[in-house]
Design a protein around this motif. Structure first.
Motif, PDB file in Angstrom:
ATOM      1  N   CYS A  34       0.900  -1.218  -0.072  1.00  0.00           N
ATOM      2  CA  CYS A  34      -0.055  -0.230  -0.051  1.00  0.00           C
ATOM      3  C   CYS A  34       0.958   1.429  -0.128  1.00  0.00           C
ATOM      4  N   VAL A  35       2.032   1.067   0.930  1.00  0.00           N
ATOM      5  CA  VAL A  35       2.961   2.448   0.872  1.00  0.00           C
ATOM      6  C   VAL A  35       3.450   2.573  -0.734  1.00  0.00           C
ATOM      7  N   ARG A  36       3.928   1.488  -1.094  1.00  0.00           N
ATOM      8  CA  ARG A  36       4.582   1.651  -2.570  1.00  0.00           C
ATOM      9  C   ARG A  36       3.695   2.179  -3.460  1.00  0.00           C
ATOM     10  N   ASP A  37       2.271   1.657  -3.463  1.00  0.00           N
ATOM     11  CA  ASP A  37       1.578   2.129  -4.581  1.00  0.00           C
ATOM     12  C   ASP A  37       1.048   3.489  -4.068  1.00  0.00           C
ATOM     13  N   ARG A  38       1.602   4.110  -3.166  1.00  0.00           N
ATOM     14  CA  ARG A  38       0.718   5.363  -2.684  1.00  0.00           C
ATOM     15  C   ARG A  38      -0.685   5.438  -2.733  1.00  0.00           C
ATOM     16  N   VAL A  39      -1.246   4.228  -1.996  1.00  0.00           N
ATOM     17  CA  VAL A  39      -2.653   4.240  -1.502  1.00  0.00           C
ATOM     18  C   VAL A  39      -2.856   4.805  -0.346  1.00  0.00           C
ATOM     19  N   PRO A  40      -3.814   5.861  -0.070  1.00  0.00           N
ATOM     20  CA  PRO A  40      -3.953   6.576   1.168  1.00  0.00           C
ATOM     21  C   PRO A  40      -4.809   5.343   2.135  1.00  0.00           C
ATOM     22  N   LEU A  41      -3.946   4.634   2.989  1.00  0.00           N
ATOM     23  CA  LEU A  41      -4.438   3.667   3.963  1.00  0.00           C
ATOM     24  C   LEU A  41      -5.026   3.952   5.048  1.00  0.00           C
ATOM     25  N   ILE A  42      -6.046   3.559   5.508  1.00  0.00           N
ATOM     26  CA  ILE A  42      -6.776   4.093   6.783  1.00  0.00           C
ATOM     27  C   ILE A  42      -6.608   2.837   7.572  1.00  0.00           C
ATOM     28  N   SER A  43      -6.976   1.840   7.354  1.00  0.00           N
ATOM     29  CA  SER A  43      -6.622   0.618   8.139  1.00  0.00           C
ATOM     30  C   SER A  43      -6.656  -0.809   7.734  1.00  0.00           C
ATOM     31  N   VAL A  44      -6.056  -1.864   8.329  1.00  0.00           N
ATOM     32  CA  VAL A  44      -6.086  -3.075   7.862  1.00  0.00           C
ATOM     33  C   VAL A  44      -6.799  -3.955   9.059  1.00  0.00           C
ATOM     34  N   LEU A  45      -7.882  -4.620   8.566  1.00  0.00           N
ATOM     35  CA  LEU A  45      -8.619  -5.400   9.599  1.00  0.00           C
ATOM     36  C   LEU A  45      -8.553  -6.954   9.055  1.00  0.00           C
ATOM     37  N   LEU A  46      -7.879  -7.636  10.157  1.00  0.00           N
ATOM     38  CA  LEU A  46      -7.700  -9.165   9.911  1.00  0.00           C
ATOM     39  C   LEU A  46      -8.862  -9.854  10.451  1.00  0.00           C
ATOM     40  N   PHE A  47      -9.620 -10.834  10.008  1.00  0.00           N
ATOM     41  CA  PHE A  47     -10.799 -11.652  10.084  1.00  0.00           C
ATOM     42  C   PHE A  47     -10.517 -13.177  10.180  1.00  0.00           C
ATOM     43  N   GLY A  48     -11.545 -14.001  10.495  1.00  0.00           N
ATOM     44  CA  GLY A  48     -11.349 -15.345   9.997  1.00  0.00           C
ATOM     45  C   GLY A  48     -10.229 -16.112  10.857  1.00  0.00           C
ATOM     46  N   SER A  49      -9.757 -17.300  10.280  1.00  0.00           N
ATOM     47  CA  SER A  49      -9.285 -18.325  11.238  1.00  0.00           C
ATOM     48  C   SER A  49      -7.673 -17.610  11.735  1.00  0.00           C
ATOM     49  N   ALA A  50      -7.290 -16.743  11.024  1.00  0.00           N
ATOM     50  CA  ALA A  50      -5.871 -16.364  11.600  1.00  0.00           C
ATOM     51  C   ALA A  50      -6.294 -15.061  12.670  1.00  0.00           C
ATOM     52  N   ALA A  51      -7.325 -14.660  12.386  1.00  0.00           N
ATOM     53  CA  ALA A  51      -7.692 -13.813  13.839  1.00  0.00           C
ATOM     54  C   ALA A  51      -8.249 -14.625  15.071  1.00  0.00           C
ATOM     55  N   LYS A  52      -8.700 -15.924  14.876  1.00  0.00           N
ATOM     56  CA  LYS A  52      -9.024 -16.542  16.125  1.00  0.00           C
ATOM     57  C   LYS A  52      -8.216 -17.729  16.542  1.00  0.00           C
ATOM     58  N   ASN A  53      -6.845 -17.506  16.077  1.00  0.00           N
ATOM     59  CA  ASN A  53      -5.872 -18.525  16.460  1.00  0.00           C
ATOM     60  C   ASN A  53      -6.223 -20.010  15.893  1.00  0.00           C
ATOM     61  N   GLY A  54      -6.836 -19.783  14.734  1.00  0.00           N
ATOM     62  CA  GLY A  54      -7.219 -21.104  13.867  1.00  0.00           C
ATOM     63  C   GLY A  54      -6.339 -21.393  12.700  1.00  0.00           C
ATOM     64  N   PHE A  55      -5.442 -20.682  12.549  1.00  0.00           N
ATOM     65  CA  PHE A  55      -4.821 -20.511  11.229  1.00  0.00           C
ATOM     66  C   PHE A  55      -4.236 -21.860  10.799  1.00  0.00           C
ATOM     67  N   SER A  56      -4.465 -22.697   9.422  1.00  0.00           N
ATOM     68  CA  SER A  56      -4.035 -23.590   9.346  1.00  0.00           C
ATOM     69  C   SER A  56      -2.908 -23.566   8.002  1.00  0.00           C
ATOM     70  N   ALA A  57      -1.779 -24.055   8.170  1.00  0.00           N
ATOM     71  CA  ALA A  57      -0.673 -23.614   7.176  1.00  0.00           C
ATOM     72  C   ALA A  57      -1.302 -24.500   5.839  1.00  0.00           C
ATOM     73  N   VAL A  58      -1.976 -25.595   5.927  1.00  0.00           N
ATOM     74  CA  VAL A  58      -2.448 -26.350   4.881  1.00  0.00           C
ATOM     75  C   VAL A  58      -3.544 -25.547   3.981  1.00  0.00           C
ATOM     76  N   VAL A  59      -4.584 -25.290   4.611  1.00  0.00           N
ATOM     77  CA  VAL A  59      -5.799 -24.860   3.769  1.00  0.00           C
ATOM     78  C   VAL A  59      -6.138 -23.464   4.161  1.00  0.00           C
ATOM     79  N   SER A  60      -5.386 -22.676   5.088  1.00  0.00           N
ATOM     80  CA  SER A  60      -6.127 -21.537   5.758  1.00  0.00           C
ATOM     81  C   SER A  60      -5.588 -20.264   4.626  1.00  0.00           C
ATOM     82  N   ASP A  61      -6.643 -19.393   4.430  1.00  0.00           N
ATOM     83  CA  ASP A  61      -6.227 -18.126   3.848  1.00  0.00           C
ATOM     84  C   ASP A  61      -5.954 -16.932   5.090  1.00  0.00           C
TER      85      ASP A  61
END
Length: 287
Positions: A34-61
């Protein structure tokens, strides 16, 4: 939690420090894009498995919502989404074929929601609470999306960079209709997975995704919060009894293999989950 600044060095919230190293590295790179593309970034939200300590290296996004300034054009938001998709491939969070392939496969993967983990919206889009605007849905897609989808995204979302807008996002109340609407959508995805199983290698993953999101939706209706997939499976096994398909879902997430039998078994499991959820819970009488 608000974090100021413009670079990846600012991705240092208490939440972010608890993330798996692979997720942290990816998020750092995402902010740098975002910095490289000079996009005025407001925030980044994480949700889903990674946000719930359920990230799987095999199938999780790594599911994220990138919030940009209201004056960023749609064309620029689309370009940013394409850059992030390439970044996901570079970090091995998605196969390179998902965005390079077109035609029937691309349409099928959009229909089942496979491989769509990054959404770019403006600040006003997010705080509108309009799921179609936030997720970039086409006009004909929005009516098929139940309210549980957006409610569970907001419930699991954490701000890992920038302005914390999550408390300002209005969430429409979930209705019993939404439980049945979700059942129709997930069952349709599983049926499609069964139809394309002979020709598409990821068909089992499509069914896995449908069952996983079904669990998320049904658990949310009971508790108005999200948790790890393992906890959701344990909750419903206690409530419904032993379920081979739920246990197999966890097994396939640890060690993926193609399984037509699993795809077929998902259908009755979906019906049990949603019927019991609709019966057990009280919902507001709203339009």
């Amino acid at each position: 939690m608000t974090v100021g600044g413009t670079g990846a060095d600012n991705l240092k919230t208490a939440f972010a420090e608890q993330l798996p190293a692979r997720v942290q590295t990816y998020l750092d790179a995402l902010v740098e894009i975002c910095v490289r593309d000079r996009v005025p970034l407001i925030s980044v939200l994480l949700f889903g498995s990674a946000a719930k300590n359920g990230f799987s290296a095999v199938v999780s996004d790594v599911d994220v919502i990138i919030v940009v300034s209201d004056d960023v054009s749609r064309a620029k938001r689309l370009r940013l989404g394409e850059d992030v998709a390439r970044l996901e491939t570079l970090h091995e969070l998605r196969p390179a074929t998902i965005h390079s392939s077109g035609g029937v496969r691309a349409r099928i993967e959009r229909a089942v929601g496979h491989g769509f983990s990054c959404f770019v919206c403006t600040r006003s889009d997010l705080i509108s609470g309009d799921v179609a605007r936030v997720l970039g849905l086409r006009p004909w897609e929005a009516p098929f999306v139940d309210r549980i989808v957006f409610a569970s995204i907001v419930a699991s979302a954490m701000t890992v960079w920038g302005e914390d807008l999550v408390p300002r996002v209005p969430v429409p109340p979930v209705r019993r209709l939404d439980v049945l609407k979700a059942l129709f959508g997930f069952s349709s995805q599983v049926l499609l997975s069964a139809m394309v199983f002979p020709v598409l290698p990821d068909a089992t993953k499509y069914a896995m995704g449908a069952l996983k999101h079904s669990l998320h939706s049904c658990f949310f209706c009971y508790h108005q919060r999200t948790t790890t997939l393992e906890d959701e499976v344990a909750f419903f096994i206690r409530r419904l009894g032993t379920s081979h398909s739920l246990v197999e879902l966890l097994s396939l997430r640890r060690q993926y293999r193609r399984s037509f039998a699993f795809v077929i078994r998902c259908l009755p499991t979906l019906a049990r989950l949603h019927w019991r959820t609709a019966r057990d819970n009280r919902f507001p009488r709203v339009a």
